[in-house]
Design a protein around this motif. Structure first.
Motif, PDB file in Angstrom:
ATOM      1  N   TYR A 376      40.900  19.742  70.081  1.00  0.00           N
ATOM      2  CA  TYR A 376      39.559  19.166  70.005  1.00  0.00           C
ATOM      3  C   TYR A 376      39.070  18.711  71.373  1.00  0.00           C
ATOM      4  O   TYR A 376      38.238  17.816  71.483  1.00  0.00           O
ATOM      5  CB  TYR A 376      39.537  18.001  69.010  1.00  0.00           C
ATOM      6  CG  TYR A 376      39.585  18.461  67.576  1.00  0.00           C
ATOM      7  CD1 TYR A 376      38.423  18.729  66.875  1.00  0.00           C
ATOM      8  CD2 TYR A 376      40.806  18.672  66.939  1.00  0.00           C
ATOM      9  CE1 TYR A 376      38.465  19.182  65.564  1.00  0.00           C
ATOM     10  CE2 TYR A 376      40.859  19.118  65.634  1.00  0.00           C
ATOM     11  CZ  TYR A 376      39.682  19.369  64.951  1.00  0.00           C
ATOM     12  OH  TYR A 376      39.725  19.823  63.655  1.00  0.00           O
ATOM     13  N   ASP A 379      35.365  18.436  71.996  1.00  0.00           N
ATOM     14  CA  ASP A 379      34.571  17.456  71.259  1.00  0.00           C
ATOM     15  C   ASP A 379      34.177  16.278  72.141  1.00  0.00           C
ATOM     16  O   ASP A 379      33.612  15.308  71.654  1.00  0.00           O
ATOM     17  CB  ASP A 379      35.363  16.918  70.057  1.00  0.00           C
ATOM     18  CG  ASP A 379      35.071  17.730  68.799  1.00  0.00           C
ATOM     19  OD1 ASP A 379      34.171  18.575  68.857  1.00  0.00           O
ATOM     20  OD2 ASP A 379      35.761  17.532  67.796  1.00  0.00           O
ATOM     21  N   LYS A 401      38.956  15.531  57.740  1.00  0.00           N
ATOM     22  CA  LYS A 401      39.164  16.375  58.907  1.00  0.00           C
ATOM     23  C   LYS A 401      40.655  16.666  59.109  1.00  0.00           C
ATOM     24  O   LYS A 401      41.040  17.798  59.409  1.00  0.00           O
ATOM     25  CB  LYS A 401      38.587  15.719  60.172  1.00  0.00           C
ATOM     26  CG  LYS A 401      38.667  16.628  61.412  1.00  0.00           C
ATOM     27  CD  LYS A 401      37.816  16.112  62.544  1.00  0.00           C
ATOM     28  CE  LYS A 401      38.488  15.025  63.319  1.00  0.00           C
ATOM     29  NZ  LYS A 401      39.671  15.511  64.067  1.00  0.00           N
ATOM     30  N   ASP A 405      42.346  20.262  59.199  1.00  0.00           N
ATOM     31  CA  ASP A 405      43.152  20.742  60.329  1.00  0.00           C
ATOM     32  C   ASP A 405      44.502  21.274  59.856  1.00  0.00           C
ATOM     33  O   ASP A 405      44.974  22.311  60.333  1.00  0.00           O
ATOM     34  CB  ASP A 405      43.375  19.616  61.340  1.00  0.00           C
ATOM     35  CG  ASP A 405      42.092  19.199  62.042  1.00  0.00           C
ATOM     36  OD1 ASP A 405      41.118  19.980  61.991  1.00  0.00           O
ATOM     37  OD2 ASP A 405      42.061  18.096  62.616  1.00  0.00           O
ATOM     38  N   SER A 431      30.881  17.338  65.142  1.00  0.00           N
ATOM     39  CA  SER A 431      31.957  17.910  65.939  1.00  0.00           C
ATOM     40  C   SER A 431      31.745  19.414  66.074  1.00  0.00           C
ATOM     41  O   SER A 431      31.821  20.136  65.075  1.00  0.00           O
ATOM     42  CB  SER A 431      33.304  17.626  65.264  1.00  0.00           C
ATOM     43  OG  SER A 431      34.319  18.472  65.802  1.00  0.00           O
ATOM     44  N   THR A 433      33.724  21.540  67.367  1.00  0.00           N
ATOM     45  CA  THR A 433      34.957  22.273  67.083  1.00  0.00           C
ATOM     46  C   THR A 433      35.243  22.382  65.596  1.00  0.00           C
ATOM     47  O   THR A 433      35.858  23.352  65.146  1.00  0.00           O
ATOM     48  CB  THR A 433      36.157  21.611  67.791  1.00  0.00           C
ATOM     49  OG1 THR A 433      36.222  20.240  67.418  1.00  0.00           O
ATOM     50  CG2 THR A 433      36.035  21.714  69.295  1.00  0.00           C
ATOM     51  N   VAL A 434      34.783  21.412  64.808  1.00  0.00           N
ATOM     52  CA  VAL A 434      34.933  21.524  63.359  1.00  0.00           C
ATOM     53  C   VAL A 434      34.077  22.681  62.855  1.00  0.00           C
ATOM     54  O   VAL A 434      34.519  23.489  62.022  1.00  0.00           O
ATOM     55  CB  VAL A 434      34.560  20.204  62.654  1.00  0.00           C
ATOM     56  CG1 VAL A 434      34.374  20.430  61.150  1.00  0.00           C
ATOM     57  CG2 VAL A 434      35.646  19.160  62.879  1.00  0.00           C
ATOM     58  N   ARG A 437      35.883  25.881  63.777  1.00  0.00           N
ATOM     59  CA  ARG A 437      37.027  26.163  62.915  1.00  0.00           C
ATOM     60  C   ARG A 437      36.574  26.609  61.519  1.00  0.00           C
ATOM     61  O   ARG A 437      37.172  27.502  60.926  1.00  0.00           O
ATOM     62  CB  ARG A 437      37.922  24.926  62.812  1.00  0.00           C
ATOM     63  CG  ARG A 437      38.663  24.641  64.117  1.00  0.00           C
ATOM     64  CD  ARG A 437      39.411  23.324  64.082  1.00  0.00           C
ATOM     65  NE  ARG A 437      40.190  23.179  65.307  1.00  0.00           N
ATOM     66  CZ  ARG A 437      41.475  22.834  65.362  1.00  0.00           C
ATOM     67  NH1 ARG A 437      42.126  22.600  64.227  1.00  0.00           N
ATOM     68  NH2 ARG A 437      42.098  22.722  66.503  1.00  0.00           N
TER      69      ARG A 437
END
Length: 503
Positions: A376, A379, A401, A405, A431, A433-434, A437
């Motif tokens: 992350y 982020d 989260k 992950d 986020s 990066t969330v 993903r």
């Protein structure tokens, strides 16, 4: 073909000795300049035919333009003008990967929404490859926005006045003059002869280095605006008397543009006329151009500029005669604009990084491994939307989260989607990066449209994050849109290169 400034001075001043500001035509325009002009003009008309591959003018929603510009992020600002009523232009990207320029007016600039819409629609009917064409507008509430084609290679002002590697070549300056004259001729033929404040900042270059006239100057002026900048030295004399723009005023501004191209400086017209009258053409000519043009070419450009700058508007040429005068002056016509502009390497794609290569190959396993290693770290600066420290809701969000992950790490992408969706829907934190993903999880689950939406959302949150662009490319490839995928691939490569240079 070689030119020395002293010869140019003698050549021009022999005819200009008796010049006065209000009577330059007789001194600066001779006969015998129209050989084969009509044939050449016809050939040029074929080349500058109307554009067929652009969408029809449309009205965009404010949400669409917010998404396209990452929420009007400062990172996407390409220009700002005006202090009291700033008009900001943003770079944007629509979901179909078309790059756009979005001009956002101050809230008070166009109080009459219907007037703004009608004016935008009128300009939006124009379609020509000498213009940056207007694609649409937005008129919701107090918002007034114009949407045009995006031109990635800066303005004429940047290349002419603020160059870093090489000055603009003479042949390219002549090409700029011709293309802008052709743009004005086209607009005039379509009943749009008025252009507000034509200057070197209104001329931009496309991805191939071709000069184009910005469509924004075709809009009638708003209530709070002015038709010309506050620098009175460059303002047509009749505008100072009446406050009104006329087609002849546009020609006067074109004359100042020719002076810019000749001198490489923004010289006030009155000063230029004094230099011509005093036989001091050498001071008017850009020293970087020595040896690039003949005496005759230099003389003709001075003569044409002088005609455009006549004090009496009726004595100035019209756009059609400008085109006819400029066609015979064109040099190195077979040399493409990117080479003349020093952009011959601009189209060469930067080498892709391992992540970019993985997206190009649609190697989802490799993408997964890289995202896992990255963690992350991207982020940094992710915004907290509400202050809910140590509350049950925040703890539940964090747990969602963490579960996402864990599922992502163990390739349980269905569970990862569910958990990341819970995290996103709560809205306590954002986020990128969330979203990245979850985008990959959608790709793994054969849901490419959802993957594309998440990759776009990641870019909204973090406009200069290269991984968001790369994931858009992967989603587009999964959708079978190979051509559209090239734009985010190149964009991601450029952003990653810039990021690496900074770090």
């Amino acid at each position: 073909m070689g030119c020395c400034c002293s010869n140019l001075t003698a050549c021009c001043c022999a005819n200009l000795t008796a010049c006065c500001c209000s009577n330059l035509i007789a001194c600066c325009w001779g006969s015998g300049q129209n050989k084969s002009i009509s044939q050449a003009h016809d050939a040029e008309n074929v080349e500058k035919s109307e554009v067929d591959d652009l969408p029809l003018f449309c009205e965009y929603s404010i949400e669409t333009l917010k998404m396209a510009t990452s929420g009007f992020a400062v990172e996407n600002i390409v220009s700002e003008h005006g202090e009291k009523a700033p008009n900001v232009v943003y770079k944007g990207k629509l979901e179909n990967q078309r790059l756009i320029a979005v001009k956002r007016f101050n809230r008070s600039a166009w109080p009459d929404a219907q007037q703004f819409l009608e004016e935008a629609k009128a300009v939006g009917q124009l379609r020509n490859n000498r213009l940056t064409n207007l694609l649409g507008c937005c008129c919701e509430g107090d918002e007034r926005l114009l949407v045009a084609e995006f031109m990635p290679n800066d303005t004429l002002a940047k290349h002419l006045f603020h160059w870093e590697t090489q000055p603009m070549q003479w042949a390219m300056r002549l090409r700029v003059a011709l293309h802008i004259a052709q743009a004005l001729e086209y607009c005039t033929s379509k009943g749009r002869a008025l252009y507000h404040d034509l200057n070197a900042y209104r001329i931009v270059f496309d991805d191939e280095g071709n000069p184009k006239l910005s469509c924004f100057g075709l809009m009638k002026n708003s209530r709070d605006g002015k038709s010309y900048s506050t620098n009175l030295a460059f303002t047509p004399p009749e505008y100072l008397r009446t406050g009104r723009v006329t087609p002849e005023s546009v020609i006067y501004s074109f004359g100042t543009l020719l002076l810019d191209l000749l001198s490489g400086k923004h010289i006030p017209p009155s000063h230029a006329v004094d230099l011509i009258r005093d036989r001091n053409i050498q001071m008017l000519t850009d020293s970087c151009l020595e040896g690039q043009f003949s005496n005759d070419d230099g003389t003709e450009l001075v003569r044409l500029a002088s005609r455009c700058l006549e004090y009496e508007p009726r004595e100035r040429p019209n756009p059609k005669s400008l085109v006819a005068a400029l066609i015979p002056l064109q040099r190195e016509t077979e040399v493409p604009s990117p080479i003349l502009m020093g952009l011959q390497n601009a189209s060469e794609a930067l080498p892709l990084s391992p992540f970019g290569e993985a997206c190009l190959r649609m190697d989802l396993t490799a993408i997964h491994e890289i995202l896992e290693k990255t963690g992350y770290e991207d982020d940094e600066g992710a915004a907290e939307l509400s202050f809910q420290m140590w509350t049950d809701q925040l703890q539940e969000t964090i747990n969602s989260k963490k579960k996402g992950d864990a599922a992502f790490r163990h390739n349980d992408f269905k569970a990862a989607i569910e958990c990341y969706t819970q995290f996103i829907d709560v809205g306590t934190m954002v986020s990128p990066t969330v979203y990245a993903r979850r985008s990959l999880s959608y790709l793994m689950s054969d849901l490419p449209q959802e993957a594309l939406s998440d990759a776009l959302q990641a870019q909204v949150i973090s406009p200069v994050w290269h991984i968001a662009s790369y994931l858009q490319a992967a989603a587009l490839l999964a959708l079978g849109k190979k051509n559209e995928a090239q734009t985010p691939l190149k964009e991601g490569s450029v952003l990653e290169s810039q990021r690496n240079n900074v770090t």
